[in-house]
Motif scaffolding. Sequence first.
Motif, PDB file in Angstrom:
ATOM      1  N   GLU A 193       0.812  -1.216   0.000  1.00 25.35           N
ATOM      2  CA  GLU A 193       0.000   0.000   0.000  1.00 25.35           C
ATOM      3  C   GLU A 193       0.850   1.272   0.000  1.00 25.35           C
ATOM      4  O   GLU A 193       0.339   2.359  -0.264  1.00 25.35           O
ATOM      5  N   THR A 224      -4.608   5.914   2.167  1.00 24.26           N
ATOM      6  CA  THR A 224      -4.153   4.523   2.222  1.00 24.26           C
ATOM      7  C   THR A 224      -2.651   4.465   2.457  1.00 24.26           C
ATOM      8  O   THR A 224      -2.166   3.704   3.301  1.00 24.26           O
ATOM      9  N   SER A 275       0.525   3.182  -3.131  1.00 30.73           N
ATOM     10  CA  SER A 275      -0.840   3.559  -3.493  1.00 30.73           C
ATOM     11  C   SER A 275      -0.915   5.016  -3.950  1.00 30.73           C
ATOM     12  O   SER A 275      -0.182   5.878  -3.468  1.00 30.73           O
ATOM     13  N   GLU A 276      -1.805   5.281  -4.870  1.00 35.54           N
ATOM     14  CA  GLU A 276      -2.073   6.644  -5.327  1.00 35.54           C
ATOM     15  C   GLU A 276      -2.926   7.403  -4.304  1.00 35.54           C
ATOM     16  O   GLU A 276      -2.933   8.623  -4.285  1.00 35.54           O
ATOM     17  N   ASP A 277      -3.654   6.655  -3.476  1.00 40.69           N
ATOM     18  CA  ASP A 277      -4.524   7.252  -2.464  1.00 40.69           C
ATOM     19  C   ASP A 277      -3.684   7.671  -1.258  1.00 40.69           C
ATOM     20  O   ASP A 277      -3.051   6.838  -0.606  1.00 40.69           O
ATOM     21  N   ASP A 278      -3.668   8.965  -0.971  1.00 46.18           N
ATOM     22  CA  ASP A 278      -2.836   9.485   0.122  1.00 46.18           C
ATOM     23  C   ASP A 278      -3.216   8.900   1.479  1.00 46.18           C
ATOM     24  O   ASP A 278      -2.350   8.626   2.299  1.00 46.18           O
TER      25      ASP A 278
END
Length: 122
Positions: free
Chosen positions: A98, A106, A101-104
């Motif tokens: 994770e 996460t 991940s592109e999601d900050d």
Amino acid sequence: MADITVQLVSVDRMLWSGQASIVTAQTTEGEIGVLPGHEPLLGQLAENGVVTITPVDGDKIVAAVQGGFLSVTADKVTVLADFAIFANEVDVAASESELSSEDDLTKSRAEAALAAVRRNQN
């Protein structure tokens, strides 16, 4: 031996409650250690922080926390985290994956979880 009542709570669950001899937490102002009789304070938890509780009975408890607050009164410490997970609940392989991940959010939670795992190993 003096002790202090401690509660570790996240938005979705109560993680731990009991008597402890010391609590350490990473705040936006730095790491703080709280012993029984500490002056009252309200602190903001670091986004990728670690909280360590040393219970009066038993092994130390290490948790990754994501945001929230630390409230200290003369006889109680309350850790109110937006997100929290015990270090021994962390899936290290999943957290490591994770990190890309592109999601900050996460990615940030994975960083906090891995920091807690490292702290727990010491």
